[in-house]
Design a protein around this motif. Structure first.
Motif, short mmCIF file in Angstrom:
data_model
loop_
_atom_site.label_atom_id
_atom_site.label_comp_id
_atom_site.label_asym_id
_atom_site.label_seq_id
_atom_site.Cartn_x
_atom_site.Cartn_y
_atom_site.Cartn_z
N ASP A 48 0.87 -1.18 0.00
CA ASP A 48 0.00 0.00 0.00
C ASP A 48 0.90 1.23 0.00
O ASP A 48 1.73 1.39 0.90
CB ASP A 48 -0.88 -0.04 1.25
CG ASP A 48 -1.86 1.11 1.34
OD1 ASP A 48 -1.66 2.13 0.64
OD2 ASP A 48 -2.82 1.00 2.11
N CYS A 49 0.78 2.06 -1.01
CA CYS A 49 1.65 3.24 -1.13
C CYS A 49 1.51 4.19 0.05
O CYS A 49 2.45 4.92 0.39
CB CYS A 49 1.37 3.98 -2.44
SG CYS A 49 1.87 3.05 -3.90
N ALA A 50 0.35 4.18 0.70
CA ALA A 50 0.15 5.05 1.86
C ALA A 50 0.78 4.46 3.11
O ALA A 50 0.92 5.15 4.13
CB ALA A 50 -1.35 5.28 2.09
N LYS A 51 1.17 3.18 3.07
CA LYS A 51 1.79 2.51 4.22
C LYS A 51 3.01 1.73 3.73
O LYS A 51 3.04 0.50 3.75
CB LYS A 51 0.80 1.56 4.88
CG LYS A 51 -0.45 2.27 5.39
CD LYS A 51 -1.46 1.26 5.92
CE LYS A 51 -2.73 1.97 6.34
NZ LYS A 51 -3.76 1.04 6.77
N PRO A 52 4.06 2.42 3.27
CA PRO A 52 5.18 1.74 2.63
C PRO A 52 5.98 0.83 3.55
O PRO A 52 6.73 -0.02 3.06
CB PRO A 52 6.03 2.90 2.11
CG PRO A 52 5.66 4.06 2.95
CD PRO A 52 4.22 3.86 3.32
N ASN A 53 5.82 0.96 4.86
CA ASN A 53 6.57 0.12 5.79
C ASN A 53 5.81 -1.16 6.15
O ASN A 53 6.29 -1.96 6.93
CB ASN A 53 6.94 0.92 7.04
CG ASN A 53 8.01 0.22 7.86
OD1 ASN A 53 8.91 -0.39 7.29
ND2 ASN A 53 7.92 0.31 9.17
N ARG A 54 4.66 -1.35 5.60
CA ARG A 54 3.86 -2.56 5.85
C ARG A 54 4.09 -3.57 4.73
O ARG A 54 4.30 -3.20 3.57
CB ARG A 54 2.36 -2.23 5.90
CG ARG A 54 1.99 -1.27 6.99
CD ARG A 54 1.91 -1.99 8.30
NE ARG A 54 1.50 -1.05 9.34
CZ ARG A 54 1.83 -1.17 10.59
NH1 ARG A 54 2.60 -2.16 10.97
NH2 ARG A 54 1.42 -0.29 11.47
N ALA A 55 4.07 -4.81 5.10
CA ALA A 55 4.25 -5.88 4.11
C ALA A 55 3.12 -5.83 3.09
O ALA A 55 1.98 -5.48 3.41
CB ALA A 55 4.26 -7.23 4.80
N GLY A 56 3.47 -6.18 1.87
CA GLY A 56 2.46 -6.21 0.83
C GLY A 56 1.49 -7.37 1.02
O GLY A 56 1.77 -8.33 1.75
N THR A 57 0.37 -7.27 0.36
CA THR A 57 -0.63 -8.35 0.42
C THR A 57 -0.65 -9.08 -0.92
O THR A 57 -0.33 -8.51 -1.97
CB THR A 57 -2.03 -7.80 0.73
OG1 THR A 57 -2.40 -6.85 -0.27
CG2 THR A 57 -2.06 -7.15 2.11
N ARG A 58 -1.03 -10.30 -0.84
CA ARG A 58 -1.02 -11.16 -2.02
C ARG A 58 -2.17 -10.80 -2.96
O ARG A 58 -3.30 -10.60 -2.54
CB ARG A 58 -1.14 -12.62 -1.60
CG ARG A 58 -1.08 -13.57 -2.78
CD ARG A 58 -0.92 -14.98 -2.35
NE ARG A 58 -2.17 -15.48 -1.81
CZ ARG A 58 -2.45 -16.77 -1.69
NH1 ARG A 58 -1.56 -17.68 -2.03
NH2 ARG A 58 -3.59 -17.15 -1.20
N LYS A 59 -1.86 -10.76 -4.23
CA LYS A 59 -2.83 -10.58 -5.30
C LYS A 59 -2.71 -11.80 -6.20
O LYS A 59 -1.62 -12.21 -6.59
CB LYS A 59 -2.55 -9.33 -6.12
CG LYS A 59 -2.49 -8.05 -5.31
CD LYS A 59 -3.82 -7.71 -4.71
CE LYS A 59 -3.70 -6.39 -3.96
NZ LYS A 59 -4.85 -6.12 -3.15
N LEU A 60 -3.84 -12.41 -6.52
CA LEU A 60 -3.85 -13.60 -7.37
C LEU A 60 -4.39 -13.27 -8.75
O LEU A 60 -5.32 -12.47 -8.90
CB LEU A 60 -4.72 -14.69 -6.75
CG LEU A 60 -4.22 -15.28 -5.44
CD1 LEU A 60 -5.24 -16.25 -4.89
CD2 LEU A 60 -2.89 -15.96 -5.63
N ARG A 61 -3.81 -13.92 -9.74
CA ARG A 61 -4.29 -13.81 -11.11
C ARG A 61 -4.56 -15.22 -11.62
O ARG A 61 -3.70 -16.09 -11.51
CB ARG A 61 -3.23 -13.13 -11.96
CG ARG A 61 -3.70 -12.83 -13.34
CD ARG A 61 -2.64 -12.03 -14.08
NE ARG A 61 -2.43 -12.73 -15.32
CZ ARG A 61 -1.35 -12.69 -16.04
NH1 ARG A 61 -0.33 -11.99 -15.64
NH2 ARG A 61 -1.26 -13.35 -17.16
N VAL A 62 -5.74 -15.43 -12.14
CA VAL A 62 -6.08 -16.75 -12.68
C VAL A 62 -5.38 -16.91 -14.02
O VAL A 62 -5.49 -16.06 -14.91
CB VAL A 62 -7.61 -16.90 -12.85
CG1 VAL A 62 -7.95 -18.22 -13.54
CG2 VAL A 62 -8.30 -16.81 -11.49
N THR A 63 -4.62 -17.99 -14.15
CA THR A 63 -3.86 -18.24 -15.37
C THR A 63 -4.39 -19.43 -16.17
O THR A 63 -3.96 -19.65 -17.30
CB THR A 63 -2.38 -18.48 -15.05
OG1 THR A 63 -2.28 -19.62 -14.17
CG2 THR A 63 -1.77 -17.26 -14.39
N GLY A 64 -5.29 -20.21 -15.59
CA GLY A 64 -5.84 -21.36 -16.31
C GLY A 64 -6.73 -22.18 -15.40
O GLY A 64 -6.84 -21.93 -14.21
#
Length: 150
Positions: A48-64
């Protein structure tokens, strides 16, 4: 109270002649049928650009997506030709779902249909116990279509 409308048994059939009409042969002896569907994904993590010191969260993309059918039951030597013809070859398969309605045939609820390859066929025999076991796996190609019974 509401309950799920589940099938009591399934029949697995393989297309053995184009027809018309197409001919599907019951894989008699296969009494346990499992349909597996899965979606393949790729993942990435975004901060999150507003909280740069926090770990990112997972985003999933369906590939098949994929499906397979496995079956267990009794081996049926009468179907040796059909099994041999289907092994490693693209064939059309139907899985018919039924309710036990007290009749010999049962009540058809609907049919899953798709093209797949019989990739595994295990047969087991023993002289001193219940013999003639079978396990099969069909790996699907394309989509698995559902058609509800009229």
């Amino acid at each position: 109270m509401s309950e799920p409308n589940s099938a009591d048994f399934a029949l697995l059939k393989v297309k053995t002649a184009d027809g018309p009409p197409a001919v599907y042969t019951l894989l008699c002896g296969i009494e346990g049928v499992t349909i597996n569907r899965s979606v393949q994904t790729s993942e990435r993590y975004r901060r999150d650009c507003a909280k740069p010191n926090r770990a990112g969260t997972r985003k999933l993309r369906v590939t098949g997506s994929s499906w397979s059918i496995s079956g267990t039951g009794s081996d049926n030597v009468d179907l040796e030709t059909e099994y041999s013809d289907a092994f490693g070859v693209r064939k059309d398969y139907d899985v018919e779902l039924y309710k036990d309605d007290g009749t010999d045939a049962g009540k058809l609820m609907g049919t899953y249909a798709g093209t797949g390859i019989l990739t595994t066929r295990n047969q087991s025999y023993t002289q001193d116990a219940d013999s003639g076991g079978a396990e099969i796996t069909i790996e699907g190609e394309g989509s698995l279509a559902w058609t509800a019974a009229p």
